[in-house]
Enzyme design. Structure first.
Site, PDB file in Angstrom:
ATOM      1  N   HIS A 167       0.830  -1.224   0.000  1.00 28.93           N
ATOM      2  CA  HIS A 167       0.000   0.000   0.000  1.00 28.93           C
ATOM      3  C   HIS A 167       0.863   1.272   0.000  1.00 28.93           C
ATOM      4  O   HIS A 167       0.319   2.378  -0.063  1.00 28.93           O
ATOM      5  CB  HIS A 167      -0.928   0.039   1.219  1.00 28.93           C
ATOM      6  CG  HIS A 167      -1.943  -1.060   1.247  1.00 28.93           C
ATOM      7  ND1 HIS A 167      -2.811  -1.300   0.204  1.00 28.93           N
ATOM      8  CD2 HIS A 167      -2.231  -2.005   2.189  1.00 28.93           C
ATOM      9  CE1 HIS A 167      -3.587  -2.349   0.501  1.00 28.93           C
ATOM     10  NE2 HIS A 167      -3.241  -2.788   1.696  1.00 28.93           N
ATOM     11  N   ASP A 202      -2.575 -10.685  -2.123  1.00 26.63           N
ATOM     12  CA  ASP A 202      -3.105 -10.223  -0.837  1.00 26.63           C
ATOM     13  C   ASP A 202      -4.600  -9.931  -1.024  1.00 26.63           C
ATOM     14  O   ASP A 202      -5.040  -9.625  -2.134  1.00 26.63           O
ATOM     15  CB  ASP A 202      -2.354  -8.945  -0.425  1.00 26.63           C
ATOM     16  CG  ASP A 202      -2.684  -8.467   0.971  1.00 26.63           C
ATOM     17  OD1 ASP A 202      -1.923  -8.788   1.900  1.00 26.63           O
ATOM     18  OD2 ASP A 202      -3.708  -7.753   1.134  1.00 26.63           O
TER      19      ASP A 202
HETATM   20 ZN   LIG Z   1      -3.923  -7.060   2.994  1.00 25.32          ZN
END
Ligand SMILES: [Zn+2]
Length: 352
Positions: A167, A202
């Site tokens: 992220h 993910d």
């Molecule tokens: Zn994650």
């Protein structure tokens, strides 16, 4: 397969993060890595420490100077404020974004640590504490060591990384992530391979990685994740994000509906692997998250332990030099077993 872990990654211990407006204890705890290393050792894998003298320029290839300076020195400046919290948490946010094509931002005009926190921290899941920088750099080095072993001839390597990275944007932390470990490893691989692919499995979209390579053709980004309409990171991860400029066509998002299980995930993975074959990449990096597991506290998917074995098996079928970089996974009792299942599936398929 060689496996890497650096104990300095344990120093970062975020106290809290916000979910649905409530501050709760952070799920991104050092115990995550300890449990994984314990499980790997019990399963007779040898876990090595990475070398720690990688040039800093490898991190600067991905992240902006202002952002790195904030991560390195921000906590000390924050601590000099009147009555500061023990970790940096933003309370203001700028209006200016990076634009739809993810061109980097210039940096804030204000020097205040409060303004810089708002500028460089994208949400309330990435507080910066005394040891955050040290652990984030150690995680990047762990991914770099895995990449280095692969371009030196190892078929595959696994990096037990935390804090996770996918992220993190070029100039912004978010979602437990500070330095984008897989992006840093991909840049390190590029002089050795003409084209590389990053596969992200993910449960959350790898928005940071996508934005870093969105305009690049030689790095393909393919992500399978929960539909972001009602799920973090909300603002990207949609199927109509194809890349831009030279990167047009080198970005593929495959969103899954909440409730999807092993069969749905493996179907999506078939499509992802077909796209990676078509890109003719010479090496593969995988952001391996385990937070799609049916009993993960953040999961809305229903992936099983055997599902992770089959995901590992399917990824190995690409027969590419492969760097595996750990991302999410927050059920401390199951994380280690899921990592072992994934690696077991990958190794068995590699031998066939
Ligand atoms: Zn994650």
């Amino acid at each position: 397969m060689r496996l890497f872990f650096c104990p300095e990654q344990l120093a970062h211990r975020p106290a809290q993060f916000m979910i649905a407006g409530r501050l709760v204890p952070s799920l991104e705890a050092p115990e995550r890595c300890e449990r994984v290393v314990e499980s790997l050792t019990r399963a007779s894998y040898k876990v090595e420490q990475p070398r720690r003298d990688f040039p800093f320029e490898l991190i600067e290839q991905v992240h902006s100077p202002g952002y790195l300076e904030f991560l390195r020195g921000g906590w000390e400046r924050w601590s000099a404020l009147k009555n500061p919290s023990p970790e940096i948490v933003p309370n203001v946010h700028p209006y200016r974004g990076s634009g739809d094509d993810f061109t980097p931002r210039k940096g804030p005009r204000a020097a205040s640590p409060v303004a810089q926190a708002g500028y460089y921290l994208g949400d309330l899941a990435c507080p910066v504490g005394e040891h955050t920088w040290r652990s984030a750099v150690a995680a990047a080095h762990t991914a770099l060591a895995a990449a280095e072993s692969v371009f030196a001839g190892e078929h595959a390597a696994y990096a037990v990384c935390r804090p996770p990275g996918h992220h993190a944007q070029a100039d912004r932390a978010a979602g437990f992530c500070y330095l984008n470990n897989v992006a840093i490893a991909a840049e390190f691989m590029l002089p050795h391979f003409k084209r590389v692919a990053i596969l992200d499995v993910d449960t959350h979209h790898g928005d940071g990685t996508q934005s870093i390579f969105y305009r690049r053709g030689e790095v393909q980004f393919v992500s399978i994740h929960v539909d972001p309409t009602n799920y973090y990171p909300f603002f990207s991860g949609y199927a109509d994000e194809y890349g831009a400029g030279e990167g047009e066509g080198a970005n593929l998002n495959i969103p899954l509906q909440p409730g999807s299980g092993d069969a749905d995930f493996l179907d999506a993975l078939d499509d992802a692997l077909e796209a990676i074959r078509a890109h003719r990449s010479e090496a593969l990096l995988v952001s391996v998250g385990f937070d799609a597991h049916e009993r993960d506290p953040l999961s809305v998917l229903k992936i099983t332990n055997d599902g992770y074995r089959r995901i590992g098996d399917a990824v190995a079928a690409l027969k590419l030099p492969t760097v595996l970089v750990q991302e999410g996974g927050y059920n401390l009792d199951l994380l280690g077993a899921n990592v072992v299942a994934f690696i077991g599936g990958f190794n068995l398929a590699s031998r066939m």
